[in-house]
Design a protein around this motif. Structure first.
Motif, PDB file in Angstrom:
ATOM      1  N   ALA A  36     -23.671  76.450  35.408  1.00  0.00           N
ATOM      2  CA  ALA A  36     -24.981  76.574  34.766  1.00  0.00           C
ATOM      3  C   ALA A  36     -26.086  75.907  35.573  1.00  0.00           C
ATOM      4  CB  ALA A  36     -24.925  75.977  33.357  1.00  0.00           C
ATOM      5  N   GLU A  37     -25.751  74.861  36.299  1.00  0.00           N
ATOM      6  CA  GLU A  37     -26.803  74.096  36.987  1.00  0.00           C
ATOM      7  C   GLU A  37     -26.273  73.688  38.367  1.00  0.00           C
ATOM      8  OE1 GLU A  37     -30.127  73.016  36.748  1.00  0.00           O
ATOM      9  OE2 GLU A  37     -29.416  72.375  38.737  1.00  0.00           O
ATOM     10  N   PHE A  84     -30.027  68.887  34.286  1.00  0.00           N
ATOM     11  CA  PHE A  84     -30.459  69.958  33.382  1.00  0.00           C
ATOM     12  C   PHE A  84     -31.873  69.666  32.867  1.00  0.00           C
ATOM     13  CE2 PHE A  84     -25.909  70.634  33.289  1.00  0.00           C
ATOM     14  CZ  PHE A  84     -25.799  72.026  33.207  1.00  0.00           C
ATOM     15  N   VAL A 120     -27.885  69.718  26.818  1.00  0.00           N
ATOM     16  CA  VAL A 120     -27.024  70.901  26.840  1.00  0.00           C
ATOM     17  C   VAL A 120     -26.278  71.002  25.508  1.00  0.00           C
ATOM     18  CG1 VAL A 120     -26.739  70.688  29.330  1.00  0.00           C
ATOM     19  CG2 VAL A 120     -24.977  69.798  27.796  1.00  0.00           C
ATOM     20  N   ASP A 135     -31.110  76.973  19.462  1.00  0.00           N
ATOM     21  CA  ASP A 135     -31.095  75.924  20.482  1.00  0.00           C
ATOM     22  C   ASP A 135     -31.987  76.280  21.662  1.00  0.00           C
ATOM     23  OD1 ASP A 135     -29.564  73.893  19.379  1.00  0.00           O
ATOM     24  OD2 ASP A 135     -27.661  74.711  20.102  1.00  0.00           O
ATOM     25  N   ARG A 136     -31.873  77.500  22.139  1.00  0.00           N
ATOM     26  CA  ARG A 136     -32.677  77.894  23.311  1.00  0.00           C
ATOM     27  C   ARG A 136     -34.160  77.787  23.002  1.00  0.00           C
ATOM     28  NH1 ARG A 136     -30.462  83.172  26.304  1.00  0.00           N
ATOM     29  NH2 ARG A 136     -31.992  82.405  27.811  1.00  0.00           N
ATOM     30  N   GLY A 155     -35.428  74.331  23.534  1.00  0.00           N
ATOM     31  CA  GLY A 155     -35.307  73.692  24.846  1.00  0.00           C
ATOM     32  C   GLY A 155     -33.931  73.160  25.177  1.00  0.00           C
ATOM     33  N   VAL A 156     -32.964  73.441  24.308  1.00  0.00           N
ATOM     34  CA  VAL A 156     -31.585  73.049  24.593  1.00  0.00           C
ATOM     35  C   VAL A 156     -30.961  74.101  25.523  1.00  0.00           C
ATOM     36  CG1 VAL A 156     -29.297  72.703  23.552  1.00  0.00           C
ATOM     37  CG2 VAL A 156     -31.363  71.822  22.407  1.00  0.00           C
ATOM     38  N   VAL A 157     -30.075  73.651  26.420  1.00  0.00           N
ATOM     39  CA  VAL A 157     -29.434  74.565  27.367  1.00  0.00           C
ATOM     40  C   VAL A 157     -28.001  74.850  26.915  1.00  0.00           C
ATOM     41  CG1 VAL A 157     -28.825  74.967  29.784  1.00  0.00           C
ATOM     42  CG2 VAL A 157     -30.812  73.527  29.221  1.00  0.00           C
ATOM     43  N   VAL A 202     -24.369  75.988  27.314  1.00  0.00           N
ATOM     44  CA  VAL A 202     -23.544  76.156  28.517  1.00  0.00           C
ATOM     45  C   VAL A 202     -22.181  76.793  28.245  1.00  0.00           C
ATOM     46  CG1 VAL A 202     -24.636  74.271  29.813  1.00  0.00           C
ATOM     47  CG2 VAL A 202     -22.637  73.781  28.370  1.00  0.00           C
ATOM     48  N   HIS A 242     -26.261  85.620  26.492  1.00  0.00           N
ATOM     49  CA  HIS A 242     -26.990  84.375  26.782  1.00  0.00           C
ATOM     50  C   HIS A 242     -26.617  83.787  28.131  1.00  0.00           C
ATOM     51  CE1 HIS A 242     -29.001  83.938  22.886  1.00  0.00           C
ATOM     52  NE2 HIS A 242     -27.895  84.438  22.342  1.00  0.00           N
ATOM     53  N   VAL A 253     -23.809  82.388  29.132  1.00  0.00           N
ATOM     54  CA  VAL A 253     -23.069  81.118  29.113  1.00  0.00           C
ATOM     55  C   VAL A 253     -21.573  81.388  29.323  1.00  0.00           C
ATOM     56  CG1 VAL A 253     -24.785  80.177  27.518  1.00  0.00           C
ATOM     57  CG2 VAL A 253     -22.570  80.938  26.628  1.00  0.00           C
TER      58      VAL A 253
END
Lengths: 475, 475
Positions: B170-171, B182, B186, B235-236, B239-241, B243, B270, B272
């Protein structure tokens, strides 16, 4: 789903009759002993025809069930031909032991009962046996009576556990909010001669590989404590949060022991967790003559010893030993509906990174009970003596020792008239006469020789020395 | 350090003669078979006098070496008396198997050779045998030919591996800089009926327990995919990522299978990582009749199956199987001087959380080769049939089934005339006639019954049902 009042038979290939089980176990007893004898007489290196092996392996499509006796014979043959032999008396290698017999017996028992070591509710006796061994190891290291810990599958898992404990103690919100709970980036410190698994550990714990500070060594493979102190101080000044100092007692490259007491003092003065990776060297605690080399380990917050290294159990049988056990319960606590309810402070699933686990500790319990500290002391001292004999012989033939380990690792370079180290090691391994490693010690390429087999003889030492020397001559 | 030209003898208690080894192995073959027969006839529950046991255990101070035969006999006796018996045919318990004979034999071989499974340089044949088994499992699940993976010690380790892979993919800066790389906190998603180890995993990976979203179930113990989709979207927006989405194929509480294809679609939309925890239920892939229950697993990025659950190997023998293996090498890469240099993409130390490791995979290789998919299919189907028979009998006696698993877990509540569940389970365990768990399913307290033993008979089923019913009557 049938409702008829019968059940199919158990699958006989998985659950054979007692007569079949005994016949196959008897066969294994004989065939494994035969293989062990052949290995000692043969090549330490693999000699498998990999193309033929791959073709045979590809034939196992699991469509047609195979008769078990030829299947086991095939498996034994592939292991005999297709692996570097840890059980060869001239494997002078990477801390991988020829396993002692008591640990193999213990493992048979553990496998047959297959207890679930997650909880004391499931396995009251096994959990207490493991705790008893951990307390004995903790006591031998000078830890207080309230110390505790658990068996792990490896030193990597134990070292990783120390980082989780350090993070959990350093920041009360770490467990809930993770690394972001810290006011700045975190850092952990070990020497540049530490085990390379620490970089994976930093990655896995979410602190990132850049959090790992590889402190300079002192010219003799030991962490430079002044450099350590300066690194911690510099980081703090820059808003970094130091969480863990990990000293090594028995580095992989040179068998060196970091200055354990000095590292402890630095850790204490900065309030960070102090861990000692004694995965290999910790076995020296068994020797009354050598245990003083580990002075300072008693000041640690935690340490690691792998019984599957110098205690010569089968793999993997690591240990994590902690001075304070409350943080383990904080780091690994869980709430669950279905587990046996008589939870105790010993319950492994509440105090370790693992959940389901094999009864690992029986191997060290039986081995320690059979050999006693005295027997293990003799085992460790013998390995040190093997390396002394190797060193004497190589020095007499013009080789130079590069390290000065009190334990059983020797790093040497050949005299000028012999070839390059790379060629010597390649030629030696090709000959199959012995196994040694090529590595770097204090920036210099060396040949690394470690005594790992409890039955290596002087004849094996002579053979190693002759083979090494011969490998350096024009081939 | 002596320079005299001799070496002390090997320690005989650790390295006995061949004659001694054979004598003790023969003894174990007989005594373990005897114990196994006694266990099947006796109590499934521990009956150890813990006070006496603790006193005896305290006597092992490891000062005086013990003769090994009485020592092993003592160990066997403590296991026979001091653990819940996974090898009892009326252990209707927590996914812990009575281990099949082939896995025990394989384990003896692995212990005797003790190969180092860290690298293909050390263990070319063992590493390829493990890879072959992983590919066979991957193929059976419908993964493409380039899929790979490795053996783990447990499902927890494998599930944890999926989170590290998810974070690493993811990152790109996660490996170097950790969770702080991140742009926001997350999140990972699983159902509220997931294995509770996920909360430890979130803690250990440095994302924090609050990152774990326990998605609501659908009233039948399966993840509610609409609730999952809403949670990710919410969540998105904040601002939550996100994963990782981890579905469960065979929940511990109810043996239920999350909607695997729906979860896959949500994960894909999404972007993930999609993981399936099939630690127990994955064995159903062996059955042509039942494998359709796992449809959708072929869409995962990774999945977990523990061979030490329904494949009935000894503990711990987990597997992590990944559709794309490049991320494993990114997550677990290391640079080191001392390892054998012919590194391959298969090298376990470069692709797993572990370093030193036992040859775990031989157990499943030998078992699968001996039984074939067909034998394992019959083994799994038989367990489902055992539970069907339990269910028929309990329903006929007025009990109610609370779950509707296609696998081998039954959750029941007693008829009104019987006592409280808590008392029934306590009374049953006191009787030692069978082992079942008390847990919650969809918010209701239930008795959980799971078929785990490959040789449970209809007589055992009758005994369980009678014992359960009797445990609910006034005692």
């Amino acid at each position: 789903m049938s409702a008829s009042d019968d059940l199919p038979s158990p699958v006989p290939s998985l659950f054979p009759s007692r007569a079949t089980r005994e016949r196959v176990d008897d066969l294994l007893t004989r065939e494994l002993a035969n293989a062990n004898e052949r290995i000692a007489r043969g090549s330490v290196m693999p000699r498998l025809d990999m193309a033929k092996f791959r073709q045979e392996l590809a034939g196992f499509d699991f469509e047609t069930p195979q008769a078990v006796e030829p299947l086991l014979a095939w498996s034994i043959a592939q292991l005999e031909l297709g692996a570097v032999h840890m059980t060869h008396p001239r494997y002078f290698g990477l801390f991988n032991p020829a396993p002692g017999a008591p640990s193999q017996w213990a493992d048979r028992i553990a496998g047959a009962f297959n207890p679930q070591l997650a909880s004391s509710g499931s396995s009251p006796a096994p959990v207490e046996i493991e705790a008893h061994v951990i307390r004995a190891i903790a006591g031998r290291a000078g830890f207080p009576a309230e110390a505790g810990g658990h068996f792990t599958t490896s030193g990597s898992e134990a070292n990783y556990t120390s980082l989780i404990c350090a993070l959990t103690r350093a920041e009360p919100r770490f467990g809930a909010d993770g690394v972001r709970a810290f006011p700045g980036p975190v850092a952990l410190y070990t020497s540049r001669d530490c085990h390379p698994a620490w970089s994976k550990i930093a990655h896995q714990a979410g602190v990132g590989r850049c959090a790992l500070r590889l402190v300079a060594t002192d010219g003799n493979g030991r962490m430079d404590s002044r450099a350590l102190s300066e690194a911690v101080t510099r980081d703090r000044r820059q808003g970094v949060v130091p969480v863990l100092i990990a000293a090594t007692a028995g580095t992989t490259g040179g068998g060196m022991i970091d200055p354990l007491a000095s590292c402890a003092a630095i850790a204490r003065s900065h309030g960070v967790w102090y861990h000692v990776d004694a995965a290999w060297g910790g076995a020296a605690l068994a020797s009354d003559r050598l245990r003083g080399e580990l002075d300072g380990i008693e000041l640690a917050d935690s340490f690691t010893i792998d019984a599957h290294k110098w205690f010569a159990t089968t793999m993997g049988c690591g240990m994590f030993v902690a001075r304070h056990t409350a943080v383990l319960n904080e780091a690994f606590r869980v709430a669950t509906d279905f587990m046996p309810t008589n939870a105790s402070s010993l319950d492994p699933y509440l105090n370790t990174v693992q959940w389901s686990r094999r009864f690992l500790g029986l191997r060290l319990f039986v081995s320690l009970a059979a050999a006693g500290w005295k027997g293990y002391g003799a085992h460790v001292e013998r390995a040190v003596e093997v390396i002394a004999q190797v060193k004497n012989r190589l020095l007499a033939r013009g080789w130079s020792a590069m390290n000065d380990s009190s334990l059983a690792v020797l790093c040497v370079v050949p005299p000028a008239e012999l070839g390059e180290i790379r060629d010597i090691v390649r030629n030696l391994l090709s000959s199959g006469r012995a196994w040694v490693a090529r590595t770097n010690f204090e920036g210099r390429e060396v040949i690394r020789i470690c005594a790992t087999h409890g039955e290596t003889t002087l004849a094996d030492v002579d053979e190693l020395v002759n083979a090494l020397h011969a490998a350096g001559l024009p081939q």
